[in-house]
Design a protein around this motif. Structure first.
Motif, PDB file in Angstrom:
ATOM      1  N   MET A  35       0.943  -1.609  -0.192  1.00  0.00           N
ATOM      2  CA  MET A  35      -0.029  -0.097   0.379  1.00  0.00           C
ATOM      3  C   MET A  35       1.043   1.019  -0.364  1.00  0.00           C
ATOM      4  O   MET A  35       0.078   2.848  -0.188  1.00  0.00           O
ATOM      5  CB  MET A  35      -1.411  -0.174   0.986  1.00  0.00           C
ATOM      6  CG  MET A  35      -2.362  -0.732   1.249  1.00  0.00           C
ATOM      7  SD  MET A  35      -2.656  -1.216  -0.657  1.00  0.00           S
ATOM      8  CE  MET A  35      -3.190   0.458  -0.868  1.00  0.00           C
ATOM      9  N   LEU A  36       2.089   1.476   0.574  1.00  0.00           N
ATOM     10  CA  LEU A  36       2.781   1.918   0.644  1.00  0.00           C
ATOM     11  C   LEU A  36       2.764   2.861  -0.956  1.00  0.00           C
ATOM     12  O   LEU A  36       2.945   4.164  -0.349  1.00  0.00           O
ATOM     13  CB  LEU A  36       3.996   2.029   0.981  1.00  0.00           C
ATOM     14  CG  LEU A  36       5.017   3.207   1.436  1.00  0.00           C
ATOM     15  CD1 LEU A  36       4.888   3.986   2.593  1.00  0.00           C
ATOM     16  CD2 LEU A  36       6.688   2.607   1.592  1.00  0.00           C
ATOM     17  N   GLN A  37       3.322   2.642  -1.519  1.00  0.00           N
ATOM     18  CA  GLN A  37       3.981   2.758  -3.149  1.00  0.00           C
ATOM     19  C   GLN A  37       2.356   3.665  -3.750  1.00  0.00           C
ATOM     20  O   GLN A  37       2.268   5.415  -4.007  1.00  0.00           O
ATOM     21  CB  GLN A  37       4.044   1.674  -3.772  1.00  0.00           C
ATOM     22  CG  GLN A  37       4.336   2.768  -5.314  1.00  0.00           C
ATOM     23  CD  GLN A  37       5.010   3.401  -5.244  1.00  0.00           C
ATOM     24  OE1 GLN A  37       6.421   3.325  -5.068  1.00  0.00           O
ATOM     25  NE2 GLN A  37       5.632   4.485  -5.783  1.00  0.00           N
ATOM     26  N   SER A  38       1.437   3.064  -2.673  1.00  0.00           N
ATOM     27  CA  SER A  38      -0.285   3.609  -3.495  1.00  0.00           C
ATOM     28  C   SER A  38      -0.342   5.134  -2.236  1.00  0.00           C
ATOM     29  O   SER A  38      -0.568   6.655  -3.474  1.00  0.00           O
ATOM     30  CB  SER A  38      -1.126   3.335  -3.688  1.00  0.00           C
ATOM     31  OG  SER A  38      -1.039   2.063  -3.757  1.00  0.00           O
ATOM     32  N   VAL A  39       0.379   5.132  -1.328  1.00  0.00           N
ATOM     33  CA  VAL A  39       0.299   6.942  -0.352  1.00  0.00           C
ATOM     34  C   VAL A  39       1.148   7.447  -1.804  1.00  0.00           C
ATOM     35  O   VAL A  39       0.560   8.929  -1.552  1.00  0.00           O
ATOM     36  CB  VAL A  39      -0.031   5.806   0.594  1.00  0.00           C
ATOM     37  CG1 VAL A  39       0.615   7.245   1.174  1.00  0.00           C
ATOM     38  CG2 VAL A  39      -0.452   5.058   1.333  1.00  0.00           C
ATOM     39  N   HIS A  40       2.032   6.708  -1.714  1.00  0.00           N
ATOM     40  CA  HIS A  40       3.713   7.850  -2.615  1.00  0.00           C
ATOM     41  C   HIS A  40       2.505   8.788  -3.574  1.00  0.00           C
ATOM     42  O   HIS A  40       2.645  10.046  -3.723  1.00  0.00           O
ATOM     43  CB  HIS A  40       4.276   6.912  -2.352  1.00  0.00           C
ATOM     44  CG  HIS A  40       5.738   7.174  -1.511  1.00  0.00           C
ATOM     45  ND1 HIS A  40       5.919   8.113  -1.050  1.00  0.00           N
ATOM     46  CD2 HIS A  40       6.071   5.920  -1.281  1.00  0.00           C
ATOM     47  CE1 HIS A  40       6.774   7.870  -0.037  1.00  0.00           C
ATOM     48  NE2 HIS A  40       6.970   6.291   0.179  1.00  0.00           N
ATOM     49  N   ASP A  41       2.692   8.081  -4.166  1.00  0.00           N
ATOM     50  CA  ASP A  41       1.189   8.238  -5.262  1.00  0.00           C
ATOM     51  C   ASP A  41       0.379   9.081  -5.359  1.00  0.00           C
ATOM     52  O   ASP A  41       0.024  10.629  -6.192  1.00  0.00           O
ATOM     53  CB  ASP A  41       0.585   6.969  -6.179  1.00  0.00           C
ATOM     54  CG  ASP A  41       1.482   6.022  -6.736  1.00  0.00           C
ATOM     55  OD1 ASP A  41       3.378   6.855  -6.681  1.00  0.00           O
ATOM     56  OD2 ASP A  41       1.535   5.460  -7.712  1.00  0.00           O
ATOM     57  N   ALA A  42      -0.569   9.046  -4.342  1.00  0.00           N
ATOM     58  CA  ALA A  42      -1.936  10.040  -3.943  1.00  0.00           C
ATOM     59  C   ALA A  42      -1.040  11.064  -3.281  1.00  0.00           C
ATOM     60  O   ALA A  42      -1.724  11.690  -3.994  1.00  0.00           O
ATOM     61  CB  ALA A  42      -2.891   9.103  -3.067  1.00  0.00           C
ATOM     62  N   ALA A  43       0.082  11.405  -2.576  1.00  0.00           N
ATOM     63  CA  ALA A  43       1.058  12.592  -2.429  1.00  0.00           C
ATOM     64  C   ALA A  43       0.977  13.272  -2.825  1.00  0.00           C
ATOM     65  O   ALA A  43       0.992  14.646  -3.099  1.00  0.00           O
ATOM     66  CB  ALA A  43       1.361  11.796  -0.861  1.00  0.00           C
ATOM     67  N   ALA A  44       2.179  12.703  -3.538  1.00  0.00           N
ATOM     68  CA  ALA A  44       2.337  12.721  -4.689  1.00  0.00           C
ATOM     69  C   ALA A  44       1.380  13.935  -5.531  1.00  0.00           C
ATOM     70  O   ALA A  44       1.572  15.342  -5.996  1.00  0.00           O
ATOM     71  CB  ALA A  44       3.353  12.595  -5.946  1.00  0.00           C
ATOM     72  N   LEU A  45       0.146  13.280  -6.283  1.00  0.00           N
ATOM     73  CA  LEU A  45      -0.606  14.161  -6.745  1.00  0.00           C
ATOM     74  C   LEU A  45      -1.374  15.190  -6.487  1.00  0.00           C
ATOM     75  O   LEU A  45      -1.811  16.653  -6.714  1.00  0.00           O
ATOM     76  CB  LEU A  45      -1.904  12.999  -7.452  1.00  0.00           C
ATOM     77  CG  LEU A  45      -2.616  13.225  -8.158  1.00  0.00           C
ATOM     78  CD1 LEU A  45      -2.297  13.867  -9.680  1.00  0.00           C
ATOM     79  CD2 LEU A  45      -3.729  12.319  -8.595  1.00  0.00           C
ATOM     80  N   THR A  46      -1.834  14.807  -4.673  1.00  0.00           N
ATOM     81  CA  THR A  46      -2.860  15.738  -3.782  1.00  0.00           C
ATOM     82  C   THR A  46      -1.844  16.770  -3.443  1.00  0.00           C
ATOM     83  O   THR A  46      -2.064  17.407  -1.981  1.00  0.00           O
ATOM     84  CB  THR A  46      -3.632  15.319  -2.862  1.00  0.00           C
ATOM     85  OG1 THR A  46      -3.310  14.115  -2.227  1.00  0.00           O
ATOM     86  CG2 THR A  46      -4.580  14.667  -4.573  1.00  0.00           C
ATOM     87  N   GLN A  47      -0.376  16.636  -2.610  1.00  0.00           N
ATOM     88  CA  GLN A  47       0.127  17.826  -1.941  1.00  0.00           C
ATOM     89  C   GLN A  47      -0.229  17.525  -0.338  1.00  0.00           C
ATOM     90  O   GLN A  47      -0.517  18.756  -0.237  1.00  0.00           O
ATOM     91  CB  GLN A  47       0.527  18.433  -2.848  1.00  0.00           C
ATOM     92  CG  GLN A  47       1.413  18.517  -4.003  1.00  0.00           C
ATOM     93  CD  GLN A  47       2.824  17.879  -3.741  1.00  0.00           C
ATOM     94  OE1 GLN A  47       3.353  18.547  -2.936  1.00  0.00           O
ATOM     95  NE2 GLN A  47       3.193  16.764  -4.441  1.00  0.00           N
ATOM     96  N   PRO A  48      -0.432  16.398  -0.171  1.00  0.00           N
ATOM     97  CA  PRO A  48      -1.540  16.957   1.312  1.00  0.00           C
ATOM     98  C   PRO A  48      -0.758  17.569   2.004  1.00  0.00           C
ATOM     99  O   PRO A  48       1.050  17.620   2.748  1.00  0.00           O
ATOM    100  CB  PRO A  48      -1.647  15.523   1.835  1.00  0.00           C
ATOM    101  CG  PRO A  48      -0.393  14.292   1.233  1.00  0.00           C
ATOM    102  CD  PRO A  48      -0.513  15.510   0.097  1.00  0.00           C
TER     103      PRO A  48
END
Ligand SMILES: Cc1cc2nc3c(=O)[nH]c(=O)nc-3n(C[C@H](O)[C@H](O)[C@H](O)COP(=O)(O)OP(=O)(O)OC[C@H]3O[C@@H](n4cnc5c(N)ncnc54)[C@H](O)[C@@H]3O)c2cc1C
Length: 326
Positions: free
Chosen positions: A76-89
Motif C-alpha cells: 500500500m505504501l507505493q499507492s500512498v506515495h502516488d496519492a500524496a504526489a498528486l494531491t500534495q497533502p
C-alpha cells in the motif's frame, strides 16, 4: 499553511470501516474552516456506491492492484506515495489500524513527515497542526504540535462522529496507475477469521455494559441473554475485565474502546471519567445503579436507581411479554 487533506480509506473484508467516515467528517469541518481540499485514497476495485459515499471529499483516488485486495504495508505504501504526489497533502489521515499504522510509519520514514499515532483529536491552527495522542494504553494523553507539513496522523476509531462524514455526493473518481511493486518482503498468505462469538463492538447499535456492580462472572449470563434479545452485545468497565470476567476486547473507556452505539445501557457502572470517555457520545444512555448519586447519572439520558440484578430479569420478562402479544 498547506491545509490539503488526504484520507486513506482502508478496505477491510467487511467493507470500509466507520473510522474512515469519522476522518472524513473531521476533514469536512476543517475544510469549512480553512478551505481545505479533500482527497480519499481508496484501494479498489471500487463500486459507484462506494465512491458516492465519499461525498465529503472532492475526489476519490482509486488504485487497483493485488496488494489492494490482499494488502501488505509495503504494497500500500507505493499507492500512498502516488496519492500524496498528486494531491500534495498538508495532512495525511490514516485509521489507527494495524495495517494503516504500518503504512503511515513507512511513509513518514520515507519522506521525513512527522507522524503522530493514536490520535483522539486534531486541528489546524496558526502554529501548525495540533493533535492529542493517547499513549501507554490510555494512561496519558499527549498534546502534540506539528509545525511542518505534511503531518501524518493515525486516528483511533471512535474519535469523531461517523455520521458527519457519511455524506453522499459526486466526488471525482481518479484512477491511479497500478504501482509497480518492488519485491515485497512480506506477503499475506491466508486470512484467519476472528474467533467465533467475538464481536466488533464499534459496529453494534446496542451495547449492554456491565460494571463491578454486576458482582460476579455468573451474573453476566443474564445480561448476555438480554443482549441477544436486543440484538446487542455485552461490554464492560475495566474492573470487570481486570477480574477476567470478559476479554480485554470488551473494555470500554480510556484504555479500551471508544464507542458510539445508538443505545448504551450501563449496569452497575459508577461513571468514572475514564469509563465515560469511551461511551459519552452514545445516542441514548440508560444507567442502572443502586446509588442514585453515582456520576453515571450525569451523562445518562434515563436513569434507574435500582439493583441491576432485579432490572435485568424484569426487562427479560417484559420483552417476553411483548413477544407473546405480537
Ligand atoms: C489511567 C486509567 C485508565 C483507565 N481506563 C479505564 C477504562 O478504559 N475503562 C474503565 O471502565 N475504567 C477505566 N479506568 C478505571 C476507572 O477509573 C474506574 O475505576 C472504573 O471505571 C470503575 O468501574 P465500575 O464503574 O465498574 O466500578 P465502581 O466504580 O466500583 O462502581 C460500581 C458501581 O456499581 C454500583 N452497584 C453496586 N451494586 C449494584 C447493583 N447490584 N446494581 C446496580 N448497581 C450496583 C455501585 O453503586 C457503583 O456505582 C481507568 C483508570 C485509570 C487510572
Amino acid at each position: 499553511m498547506n491545509t490539503n487533506i488526504l484520507v486513506y480509506a482502508e478496505r477491510l473484508r467487511s467493507g470500509i470501516p466507520g473510522i474512515v467516515y469519522e476522518l472524513l467528517g473531521k476533514a469536512r469541518a476543517l475544510a469549512e474552516a480553512h478551505g481545505s481540499d479533500i482527497s480519499v485514497l481508496l484501494p479498489g476495485p471500487a463500486t459507484e456506491e462506494e465512491v458516492a459515499s465519499f461525498g465529503a471529499a472532492h475526489r476519490v483516488l482509486i488504485v487497483e492492484h493485488d496488494a489492494a485486495t490482499s494488502p501488505t504495508p509495503e504494497g500500500m505504501l507505493q499507492s500512498v506515495h502516488d496519492a500524496a504526489a498528486l494531491t500534495q497533502p498538508g495532512l495525511l489521515l490514516m485509521p489507527a489500524t494495524t495495517l494503516a499504522s504500518d503504512v503511515a510509519a513507512l511513509f513518514a520514514a520515507d519522506t521525513g513527515a512527522r507522524l503522530v499515532t493514536n490520535c483522539i483529536d486534531f486541528d489546524i491552527t496558526h502554529d501548525g497542526i495540533t493533535a492529542c495522542s493517547r499513549q501507554y494504553g490510555g494512561k496519558i494523553l499527549v498534546d502534540v504540535l506539528v509545525d511542518s507539513t505534511p503531518a501524518v496522523l493515525c486516528v483511533l476509531a471512535g474519535a469523531f462522529q461517523e455520521q458527519e462524514g457519511c455524506v453522499t455526493g459526486t466526488p471525482s473518481p481518479v484512477k491511479l496507475p497500478s504501482p509497480v511493486l518492488p519485491d515485497q518482503r512480506m506477503r499475506a498468505t491466508r486470512f484467519i477469521p476472528p474467533a467465533p462469538g467475538d464481536v466488533d463492538l464499534a459496529q453494534m447499535p446496542v451495547l449492554l455494559s456491565v460494571g463491578r456492580g454486576i458482582q460476579n462472572k455468573e451474573n453476566i449470563g443474564i445480561v448476555e441473554e438480554l443482549a441477544s434479545k436486543l440484538n446487542g452485545a455485552v461490554c464492560a468497565s475495566r474492573p470487570v475485565i481486570d477480574q477476567g470476567w470478559l476479554p480485554l476486547t470488551r473494555q470500554i473507556g480510556r484504555s479500551g474502546l471508544m464507542v458510539k452505539p445508538r443505545v448504551y445501557m450501563a449496569f452497575g457502572i459508577s461513571g468514572a471519567p475514564e469509563h465515560v470517555e469511551g461511551m459519552k457520545d452514545a445516542g441514548l444512555i440508560i444507567a442502572i445503579n443502586t446509588d442514585r448519586t453515582a456520576p453515571i447519572f450525569n451523562v445518562a439520558h434515563y436513569g434507574v436507581a435500582a439493583d441491576a440484578l432485579d432490572v435485568v430479569p424484569a426487562l427479560l420478562e417484559a420483552l417476553e411479554n411483548v413477544v407473546q402479544h405480537t
